[in-house]
Structures are given as C-alpha cells and as structure tokens.
Motif scaffolding. Structure first.
Motif, PDB file in Angstrom:
ATOM      1  N   PHE A 132       0.797  -1.065  -0.010  1.00  0.00           N
ATOM      2  CA  PHE A 132       0.218   0.139   0.170  1.00  0.00           C
ATOM      3  C   PHE A 132       0.842   1.249  -0.141  1.00  0.00           C
ATOM      4  CE2 PHE A 132      -2.497   3.618   1.831  1.00  0.00           C
ATOM      5  CZ  PHE A 132      -3.677   3.289   1.213  1.00  0.00           C
ATOM      6  N   PHE A 133       1.719   1.331   0.860  1.00  0.00           N
ATOM      7  CA  PHE A 133       2.638   2.573   1.095  1.00  0.00           C
ATOM      8  C   PHE A 133       3.539   2.737  -0.013  1.00  0.00           C
ATOM      9  CE2 PHE A 133       0.690   2.991   5.246  1.00  0.00           C
ATOM     10  CZ  PHE A 133       0.127   4.269   5.166  1.00  0.00           C
ATOM     11  N   PRO A 134       4.371   1.746  -0.511  1.00  0.00           N
ATOM     12  CA  PRO A 134       5.049   2.002  -1.673  1.00  0.00           C
ATOM     13  C   PRO A 134       4.291   2.568  -2.826  1.00  0.00           C
ATOM     14  CG  PRO A 134       5.428  -0.224  -0.552  1.00  0.00           C
ATOM     15  CD  PRO A 134       4.501   0.449   0.252  1.00  0.00           C
ATOM     16  N   GLY A 135       2.975   1.843  -2.901  1.00  0.00           N
ATOM     17  CA  GLY A 135       2.173   2.152  -4.094  1.00  0.00           C
ATOM     18  C   GLY A 135       1.984   3.837  -3.854  1.00  0.00           C
ATOM     19  N   LEU A 201       6.123  14.647   1.701  1.00  0.00           N
ATOM     20  CA  LEU A 201       6.623  13.214   2.118  1.00  0.00           C
ATOM     21  C   LEU A 201       6.780  13.264   3.508  1.00  0.00           C
ATOM     22  CD1 LEU A 201       9.446  13.889  -0.645  1.00  0.00           C
ATOM     23  CD2 LEU A 201       7.855  11.983  -0.466  1.00  0.00           C
ATOM     24  N   TYR A 202       6.632  14.266   4.519  1.00  0.00           N
ATOM     25  CA  TYR A 202       6.734  14.377   5.806  1.00  0.00           C
ATOM     26  C   TYR A 202       5.409  13.759   6.208  1.00  0.00           C
ATOM     27  CZ  TYR A 202       5.831  16.142  10.506  1.00  0.00           C
ATOM     28  OH  TYR A 202       5.084  16.333  11.776  1.00  0.00           O
ATOM     29  N   HIS A 203       4.273  14.302   5.423  1.00  0.00           N
ATOM     30  CA  HIS A 203       3.000  13.669   6.197  1.00  0.00           C
ATOM     31  C   HIS A 203       2.933  12.234   5.506  1.00  0.00           C
ATOM     32  CE1 HIS A 203       1.531  17.424   7.656  1.00  0.00           C
ATOM     33  NE2 HIS A 203       1.826  18.036   6.352  1.00  0.00           N
ATOM     34  N   LEU A 204       3.415  11.805   4.452  1.00  0.00           N
ATOM     35  CA  LEU A 204       3.249  10.242   4.103  1.00  0.00           C
ATOM     36  C   LEU A 204       4.091   9.666   5.161  1.00  0.00           C
ATOM     37  CD1 LEU A 204       2.760   8.137   2.097  1.00  0.00           C
ATOM     38  CD2 LEU A 204       5.026   8.787   0.812  1.00  0.00           C
ATOM     39  N   THR A 205       5.141  10.175   5.500  1.00  0.00           N
ATOM     40  CA  THR A 205       6.091   9.385   6.490  1.00  0.00           C
ATOM     41  C   THR A 205       5.363   9.265   7.869  1.00  0.00           C
ATOM     42  OG1 THR A 205       8.154  10.265   5.632  1.00  0.00           O
ATOM     43  CG2 THR A 205       8.344   9.281   7.619  1.00  0.00           C
ATOM     44  N   LYS A 206       4.496  10.151   8.329  1.00  0.00           N
ATOM     45  CA  LYS A 206       3.901  10.071   9.559  1.00  0.00           C
ATOM     46  C   LYS A 206       2.614   8.981   9.384  1.00  0.00           C
ATOM     47  CE  LYS A 206       1.866  13.881  10.338  1.00  0.00           C
ATOM     48  NZ  LYS A 206       1.155  14.988  11.092  1.00  0.00           N
ATOM     49  N   LYS A 209       4.456   5.557   9.550  1.00  0.00           N
ATOM     50  CA  LYS A 209       4.874   5.322  10.853  1.00  0.00           C
ATOM     51  C   LYS A 209       3.830   4.755  11.785  1.00  0.00           C
ATOM     52  CE  LYS A 209       7.550   8.349  12.905  1.00  0.00           C
ATOM     53  NZ  LYS A 209       7.960   9.750  13.694  1.00  0.00           N
ATOM     54  N   ARG A 210       2.674   5.340  11.238  1.00  0.00           N
ATOM     55  CA  ARG A 210       1.352   4.771  12.044  1.00  0.00           C
ATOM     56  C   ARG A 210       0.929   3.390  11.882  1.00  0.00           C
ATOM     57  NH1 ARG A 210      -2.065   7.443  15.237  1.00  0.00           N
ATOM     58  NH2 ARG A 210      -4.069   6.635  15.797  1.00  0.00           N
ATOM     59  N   HIS A 211       0.906   3.179  10.571  1.00  0.00           N
ATOM     60  CA  HIS A 211       0.428   2.053   9.812  1.00  0.00           C
ATOM     61  C   HIS A 211       1.473   0.809   9.572  1.00  0.00           C
ATOM     62  CE1 HIS A 211      -3.695   3.915   9.338  1.00  0.00           C
ATOM     63  NE2 HIS A 211      -3.111   4.913   9.116  1.00  0.00           N
ATOM     64  N   ARG A 212       2.677   1.229   8.894  1.00  0.00           N
ATOM     65  CA  ARG A 212       3.739   0.189   8.537  1.00  0.00           C
ATOM     66  C   ARG A 212       4.950   0.667   9.003  1.00  0.00           C
ATOM     67  NH1 ARG A 212       1.402  -4.947   6.066  1.00  0.00           N
ATOM     68  NH2 ARG A 212       4.008  -5.072   5.982  1.00  0.00           N
ATOM     69  N   PRO A 213       5.311   0.956  10.470  1.00  0.00           N
ATOM     70  CA  PRO A 213       6.499   1.683  10.610  1.00  0.00           C
ATOM     71  C   PRO A 213       7.738   1.028  10.392  1.00  0.00           C
ATOM     72  CG  PRO A 213       5.413   0.315  12.648  1.00  0.00           C
ATOM     73  CD  PRO A 213       4.276   0.500  11.483  1.00  0.00           C
ATOM     74  N   GLU A 214       7.883  -0.305  10.031  1.00  0.00           N
ATOM     75  CA  GLU A 214       9.023  -1.103   9.479  1.00  0.00           C
ATOM     76  C   GLU A 214       9.284  -0.567   8.159  1.00  0.00           C
ATOM     77  OE1 GLU A 214       5.281  -3.340   8.025  1.00  0.00           O
ATOM     78  OE2 GLU A 214       5.992  -2.308   9.780  1.00  0.00           O
ATOM     79  N   GLN A 215       8.405   0.145   7.418  1.00  0.00           N
ATOM     80  CA  GLN A 215       8.682   0.254   5.927  1.00  0.00           C
ATOM     81  C   GLN A 215       9.190   1.897   5.799  1.00  0.00           C
ATOM     82  OE1 GLN A 215       4.901   0.110   3.883  1.00  0.00           O
ATOM     83  NE2 GLN A 215       5.576  -2.147   3.164  1.00  0.00           N
ATOM     84  N   VAL A 216       9.454   2.793   7.101  1.00  0.00           N
ATOM     85  CA  VAL A 216       9.785   3.962   7.037  1.00  0.00           C
ATOM     86  C   VAL A 216      11.128   3.968   6.352  1.00  0.00           C
ATOM     87  CG1 VAL A 216      10.699   6.056   8.163  1.00  0.00           C
ATOM     88  CG2 VAL A 216       8.549   4.798   8.749  1.00  0.00           C
ATOM     89  N   GLU A 217      12.244   3.161   6.800  1.00  0.00           N
ATOM     90  CA  GLU A 217      13.585   3.007   6.236  1.00  0.00           C
ATOM     91  C   GLU A 217      13.483   2.224   5.080  1.00  0.00           C
ATOM     92  OE1 GLU A 217      18.113   1.409   7.732  1.00  0.00           O
ATOM     93  OE2 GLU A 217      16.213   1.210   9.109  1.00  0.00           O
ATOM     94  N   GLY A 220      12.793   4.877   2.150  1.00  0.00           N
ATOM     95  CA  GLY A 220      13.760   5.853   2.226  1.00  0.00           C
ATOM     96  C   GLY A 220      13.278   6.920   2.702  1.00  0.00           C
ATOM     97  N   LEU A 221      12.360   7.149   3.730  1.00  0.00           N
ATOM     98  CA  LEU A 221      11.756   8.057   4.214  1.00  0.00           C
ATOM     99  C   LEU A 221      12.315   8.616   5.571  1.00  0.00           C
ATOM    100  CD1 LEU A 221       8.324   6.900   3.419  1.00  0.00           C
ATOM    101  CD2 LEU A 221       9.539   8.748   2.102  1.00  0.00           C
TER     102      LEU A 221
END
Length: 285
Positions: A132-135, A201-206, A209-217, A220-221
């Motif tokens: 979802f978030f990569p998309g 990008l900041y708001h996307l990162t938020k 972090k809330r829904h899939r925190p393991e995907q932040v790094e 590349g966020l």
C-alpha cells in the motif's frame, strides 16, 4: 456527552439552502445523485450514478456571504482542480477527471468531477498490506514530477483504500502547481514547490509510521521523519485559527462541545465511514 447540535445556516453552506442537484449531465450523459458525502463552507460533494461509471461531483461555493458575491471563488476552485485532474491524467492511483458538468442545459462553472473509486478512506488504525505505502509513494512521486505538490496529505480522509486494496489520492482543491516553463513562472514558485513537496513526504512518513512503521527506512523516508521548520511555523498560525473556528462553530450550535466536524448534524463521509467501521468492529467482538 455532546450537546444537541443544529444544521449549518445557509451562509456556512457552499450552496446555501440548496442541496446538490438530483440529476446532472456529465460529458453528455445523465447521472443521478445517490449520496451526499459532505456539504461545508467550501463545497458540497456528492456521488452520482451513471450507466458506464459513477462520478464524484464537487460543487464549489456559490452562496454569497451577507450579500458579498462568492461565485467567483467557486469558479476559481473548480477550474484549478479540473486543471489538476487534466494534467495528472494517466497516473495510476488518481481517478480520471470528467469534463463538462451541466444542469438543465447550462454548464456549471463551479463544479468539478472525477470517476468514483470504490473503496473507503484510510482508517485511523487500519492495517494495510505491504504494497500500500510503496504504491502511495509512487503516486506522490508521479504527482511531484508533473510540477505539483499535493499539500493536503495530512488528512487521512484524502487517502483512499480501494476495494482492490490499492492506494488512491483524491481532492486536489488546494494542491500547488508551478509551471516548468520559465515564461509562466512567478518568483520563488519553484522554491515553494520544493518546500511543499517535502511537506507531502513528511506527512506520508507520518502515515507510514502509524500503519507500517517497519517500512519507513525501507522506503527511504527516514530523512522526512522530523517535522520541518516551515510546518512548525505554519502550526503557530493554523492551530489557533482552527481552535477559534471550532469555538465559533460550537458557540453558534453547529458543532458539539469538542468542536470537531464529526459532531455536526451532517458529518463528513469519512467520519461516518469510520463510525460505521467502529460499530461493526464492536458488534463482531
């Protein structure tokens, strides 16, 4: 417990005492109104059913404010959002826009529409799949590449989870555009564009972090995880303004004690969906 609230007065409704039309002609085809998603000071948004597809129509403000005409604002907002859908056409995750919207043979200059995407707004604690978030990041990058900043990504209700579990972006009313051609570029517009795109990008990162925190790094966020100074500065003005607005709406009896839009007689569709999901979860438990 929230106190009893009353409907918005005409001056606080985009169409005044009128509701969205029961029938519209969209690109020459008859569409019939099915559901009104929201009707606030800026716009009334409704779902219309058609033969080939369904459409979401946004009727921007036409109601005057104590005699001061506001139709110009409705036309301006409709034109800029229609331009966004036209420019971003073909990007996967952004619904195709519609062209001419008419009623009784007359084009409605304050109305913009796009094809309906079956799905629901991203829930507060919703679990989304790993794609979802990569998309969503790819959609955002494509929007940025076209010279746009989305601007409104802090609102979860603008992120749709499609019935196909894929992400979709809706509502480009306040998006920002900077023409790539220097002839049409105003001073500092590209600097502002980069600032707003980094805010996206900041708001996307938020959300990540809330829904899939393991995907932040993984996405590349990490560098966008800290709140930028310009958002902190904006909040110094925006938060007091929002609080004052909420107090006013509570004072006149349109909202409950909390002042949140979810307490209105006719709450926004996203909040109604969330309440229904919560109720269903409680019943299942």
């Amino acid at each position: 417990m929230e106190r009893t609230v009353k409907p918005r007065p005409a001056v606080l409704r985009a169409l005044g005492n009128q509701d969205p039309p029961a029938e519209l002609l969209i690109d020459g085809v008859v569409f019939k109104r099915d559901e009104v998603f929201k009707h606030d000071s800026w716009a009334a948004t409704a779902l219309y059913r058609g033969k080939e597809f369904d459409a979401v129509c946004k009727m921007n403000r036409s109601q005057s404010i104590y005699g001061f005409p506001m139709k110009w604002l409705g036309r301006f907002l409709a034109n800029r959002e229609a331009f966004a859908y036209s420019t971003l056409a073909g990007i996967e995750g952004i619904a195709p826009g519609c062209n001419k919207i008419a009623r009784n043979g007359r084009i409605l200059p304050n109305v913009v529409a796009h094809q309906f995407v079956p799905g629901h707004p991203l829930g507060n604690n919703e679990e989304v799949n790993e794609d979802f978030f990569p998309g969503l990041l790819q959609i955002l990058k494509a929007v940025h590449k076209k010279g746009f900043a989305y601007v409104d990504l802090h609102k979860r209700e603008n992120i749709l989870v499609g019935d196909d579990a894929k992400p979709y972006l809706i509502d480009f009313q306040i998006s920002y555009y900077s023409a790539p051609d220097r002839i049409f570029r105003v001073p500092f517009s590209r600097t502002l564009l980069r600032l707003l795109q980094n805010s996206d990008l900041y708001h996307l990162t938020k959300h990540v972090k809330r829904h899939r925190p393991e995907q932040v790094e993984e996405l590349g966020l990490t560098k966008f995880a800290s709140q930028p100074w310009w958002i902190r500065a904006h909040r110094k003005v925006a938060v007091p303004f929002r609080q004052t607005r909420r107090r006013l709406l509570t004072l006149i009896g349109v909202r409950g004690k909390s002042g949140r839009s979810a307490t209105e007689v006719f709450a926004e569709h996203a909040f109604r969906c969330e309440n229904e999901q919560g109720e269903n979860t409680q019943k299942a438990a």
